[in-house]
Design a protein around this motif. Structure first.
Motif, mmCIF file in Angstrom:
data_model
loop_
_atom_site.group_PDB
_atom_site.id
_atom_site.type_symbol
_atom_site.label_atom_id
_atom_site.label_comp_id
_atom_site.label_asym_id
_atom_site.label_seq_id
_atom_site.Cartn_x
_atom_site.Cartn_y
_atom_site.Cartn_z
ATOM 1 N N LEU A 3 0.871 -1.356 0.079
ATOM 2 C CA LEU A 3 -0.034 -0.021 -0.110
ATOM 3 C C LEU A 3 0.927 1.145 -0.043
ATOM 4 O O LEU A 3 2.256 1.096 0.404
ATOM 5 C CB LEU A 3 -0.880 -0.079 1.454
ATOM 6 N N PRO A 4 0.564 2.264 -0.527
ATOM 7 C CA PRO A 4 1.151 3.619 -0.437
ATOM 8 C C PRO A 4 1.625 4.173 0.905
ATOM 9 O O PRO A 4 0.610 4.817 1.703
ATOM 10 C CB PRO A 4 0.281 4.522 -1.060
ATOM 11 N N THR A 5 2.551 3.765 1.552
ATOM 12 C CA THR A 5 2.917 4.326 2.922
ATOM 13 C C THR A 5 4.404 4.905 2.732
ATOM 14 O O THR A 5 5.180 4.785 1.699
ATOM 15 C CB THR A 5 3.271 2.910 3.579
ATOM 16 N N ARG A 15 8.369 5.455 3.103
ATOM 17 C CA ARG A 15 9.473 4.447 3.038
ATOM 18 C C ARG A 15 9.786 4.170 4.629
ATOM 19 O O ARG A 15 9.969 4.889 5.484
ATOM 20 C CB ARG A 15 10.501 4.944 2.373
ATOM 21 N N LEU A 28 -8.152 4.120 -2.640
ATOM 22 C CA LEU A 28 -7.376 3.886 -1.735
ATOM 23 C C LEU A 28 -8.020 2.922 -0.853
ATOM 24 O O LEU A 28 -7.754 1.814 -0.347
ATOM 25 C CB LEU A 28 -6.886 4.958 -1.055
ATOM 26 N N ARG A 88 -8.132 -0.709 -2.182
ATOM 27 C CA ARG A 88 -6.846 -1.334 -2.130
ATOM 28 C C ARG A 88 -6.597 -1.772 -0.619
ATOM 29 O O ARG A 88 -6.084 -2.897 -0.472
ATOM 30 C CB ARG A 88 -5.582 -0.361 -2.522
ATOM 31 N N VAL A 131 -4.577 8.571 7.222
ATOM 32 C CA VAL A 131 -3.963 8.779 5.925
ATOM 33 C C VAL A 131 -3.505 10.310 5.878
ATOM 34 O O VAL A 131 -4.256 11.108 6.376
ATOM 35 C CB VAL A 131 -4.754 8.658 4.513
ATOM 36 N N GLU A 173 -2.329 13.475 3.331
ATOM 37 C CA GLU A 173 -2.414 13.909 2.089
ATOM 38 C C GLU A 173 -1.438 14.998 1.815
ATOM 39 O O GLU A 173 -1.285 15.861 2.645
ATOM 40 C CB GLU A 173 -3.702 14.605 1.602
ATOM 41 N N GLU A 218 -3.679 10.144 -6.216
ATOM 42 C CA GLU A 218 -3.737 9.071 -5.133
ATOM 43 C C GLU A 218 -2.165 8.855 -4.646
ATOM 44 O O GLU A 218 -1.722 8.496 -3.675
ATOM 45 C CB GLU A 218 -4.122 7.810 -5.557
ATOM 46 N N GLU A 219 -1.044 8.992 -5.549
ATOM 47 C CA GLU A 219 0.368 8.747 -5.316
ATOM 48 C C GLU A 219 0.736 9.768 -4.149
ATOM 49 O O GLU A 219 1.932 9.465 -3.506
ATOM 50 C CB GLU A 219 0.991 9.042 -6.505
ATOM 51 N N GLU A 220 -0.122 10.767 -3.867
ATOM 52 C CA GLU A 220 0.382 11.921 -2.912
ATOM 53 C C GLU A 220 -0.279 11.401 -1.416
ATOM 54 O O GLU A 220 -0.381 12.376 -0.753
ATOM 55 C CB GLU A 220 -0.244 13.297 -3.495
ATOM 56 N N PHE A 271 -0.771 8.986 1.684
ATOM 57 C CA PHE A 271 -0.046 7.790 2.338
ATOM 58 C C PHE A 271 -0.676 7.324 3.515
ATOM 59 O O PHE A 271 -1.151 8.204 4.311
ATOM 60 C CB PHE A 271 1.335 8.470 2.828
#
Length: 542
Positions: A197-199, A201, A403, A406, A424, A426, A437-439, A441
């Motif tokens: 998932l978008p987290t 690093r 999101l 997912r 989350v 933003e 969505e890539e922005e 987390f």
């Protein structure tokens, strides 16, 4: 109209609350095959620091790092610390369960007694019943009290399966809606970091194995293990392999933290209520973190690893000594002592708590809300409440649909059906737009009911009164429920304020803890009422 029962001599008349839906209805909608199964909801908190009560011992397999565990000095984490035990029991066994019971619906909810004293048992029951008395009769839960997790009266109350909020050691052996180990891992920080998932690093630092048994080490370890009233701990004066193992693991973790440039976030593996998270933005905060972890000044430049008592090489008396000492052969595969170092998201322009239900058989998740998180401003990042703008929910549902889908798919692959909360952030893009969505987390995932779940379920109650915004938060007040009701009579009778949870300490301190929801016509009016309440109360953290 509802009432406050015997604790309300002033006769404050509260409106009857009709929720838009309930947790039980949502669960049956999410899992149609369970519609004929009688669930029992267990919504208490748990700690690994001390026994909450003699009948509710601390977790030893499924290790949680709540605020008491991470913040309290080790010498305070003992079963003789009646003040700490009582405070935690009131929060975890009454305050939190009442809050979930309020929105559970016409189902059975399990409470664990704070004390076995008959007067205390009756006091706990009166508090819980007074809280839910304002609900429409069709949505009131059946409250079941029992001494502890090992004595849940399943057959006596016709309970088929237990749905639980957090993993409790004592639930092993009961029929459950989901597996304990799987649920613990789904809520772990390392699992989220590795989920895809978008987290942010993350670097996951896991201890190497677990310490040898205390009885095979040295006399100080054997003596410490024999004292079951205290948090198990490898003593600083250990002369055997346990001390050497602790020194090596502590040095490795501290070395990784020391090498990490600011800013960054450090997290422990399993926590709730914002515990176990440190935002480190300055060198001085980093130095303090190293001291908190190791139990002493960060003196790596002047001392050798493991040299002396209390330095960071041997673990001192800091968090790492407490945490690493709890690793055992039965829980090492869960990595409960893992430490995560993650990137700090720069310039976040939005901080949301998403709540939704993961469904069975691949059906779309049931979106509930996107609420804004409220955290303490003292640097501890402890969760103190949430707020919601109902008019924005349709747009936010669409914004976060991808999101949420997912996250739900990842959770469902592990066999879980039920409530989920996702925190989350933003982040603003380089151009300041921050769209896409890539922005966004996912910074925390709570595969359970969250503190903000009541906000979407009370939407109709508030919007029918022209109140487009609402906020829920925990408070500590001087006095009892009746005194509070008299002080806030107008907003309570208007339905602008709702008490989701209330527990008054009956020992004579005159203090109560509560969870309230307040509504406002818009964000400005909501802010006015929130400030007014906060000026006359104190914050409660978990």
């Amino acid at each position: 109209m509802g009432s406050l029962g015997a604790q309300n001599p002033a006769g404050v008349k509260l409106p009857t609350i009709k929720l838009d839906t309930t947790l039980d209805e949502l669960y049956k909608r999410a899992s149609p095959d369970s519609s004929r199964t009688q669930l029992g909801w267990v919504s208490c908190g748990v700690t690994s620091g001390v026994d909450l009560t003699p009948a509710f011992p601390r977790n030893t397999k499924f290790i949680y790092q709540d605020q008491a565990f991470t913040a309290a000095p080790r010498h305070e984490l003992n079963n003789g610390n009646a003040t700490l035990q009582r405070s935690l029991a009131e929060k975890y066994l009454s305050h939190i369960p009442q809050r979930d019971a309020f929105v559970s619906g016409n189902t059975k909810v399990v409470f664990f007694n704070i004390s076995q004293d008959p007067e205390q048992i009756e006091h706990e029951r009166r508090e819980a019943e007074a809280t839910i008395s304002v609900l429409d009769p069709s949505q009131r839960p059946e409250i079941i009290f029992c001494p502890g997790p090992s004595k849940i009266p399943m057959k006596e109350h016709g309970i088929d399966t237990l749905e639980y909020k957090v993993v409790i050691d004592g639930l092993q052996g009961y029929p459950l809606t989901h597996d304990l180990e799987t649920h613990w891992l789904l809520n772990s920080k390392a699992a989220l970091a590795r989920s895809g998932l978008p987290t942010p690093r993350s670097e996951v630092i896991e201890p190497d194995g677990h310490p040898p048994p205390a009885d095979s080490c040295c006399d100080p370890c054997a003596a410490a293990a024999a004292d079951t009233s205290r948090l198990p701990c490898i003593p600083a004066h250990c002369t055997g392999p346990r001390g050497r193992w602790l020194a090596a693991q502590t040095a490795r973790i501290l070395s990784a933290v020391r090498a990490r440039p600011v800013p960054f976030v450090l997290k422990t593996q399993q926590a709730f209520g914002g515990a176990g998270t440190w935002l480190v933005t300055t060198p001085s905060q980093k130095a303090q973190l190293l001291a908190d972890l190791g139990g002493g000044a960060d003196n790596d430049q002047t001392k050798k690893e493991g040299d002396g008592d209390g330095g960071d090489g041997d673990g001192g008396d800091g968090l790492l000594r407490k945490l690493l000492s709890l690793l055992t052969p039965s829980n090492a595969h869960l990595s409960p002592a893992a430490i995560l170092l993650t990137d700090l998201i720069p310039r976040p322009k939005g901080d949301y708590g998403l709540t939704f239900f993961v469904t069975a058989a691949g059906a779309p998740p049931i979106f509930l809300a996107a609420a804004e998180q409220m955290l303490t401003e003292d640097g501890s990042s402890a969760w103190i409440g949430s707020r919601i703008n109902y008019a924005r929910q349709d747009a936010l549902r669409e914004k976060f649909a991808g999101l949420v889908g997912r996250i739900a798919a990842w959770v469902a692959r592990h066999g879980y059906v039920g409530p989920v909360g996702a925190d989350v952030l933003e982040a603003a893009g380089e151009d300041g737009a921050g769209e896409g969505e890539e922005e966004v987390f996912v910074v925390d995932l709570n595969v359970r009911t969250c503190g903000s779940v009541g906000l979407p379920l009370l939407r109709g109650h508030f919007t029918a009164r022209g109140l487009g915004c609402a906020s829920s938060f925990s408070i500590s007040v001087r006095g009892g429920r009746g005194e509070f009701a008299r002080a806030w009579r107008a907003p309570l009778e208007e339905g602008r304020m709702v008490i989701l949870s209330w527990y008054e300490d009956p020992s004579g301190t005159g203090e109560s803890i509560a969870d309230v929801v307040v509504g406002g016509e818009d964000e400005a009016r909501l802010g006015e009422l929130m400030r007014a309440v906060r000026e006359r109360t104190e914050e409660v953290t978990f």
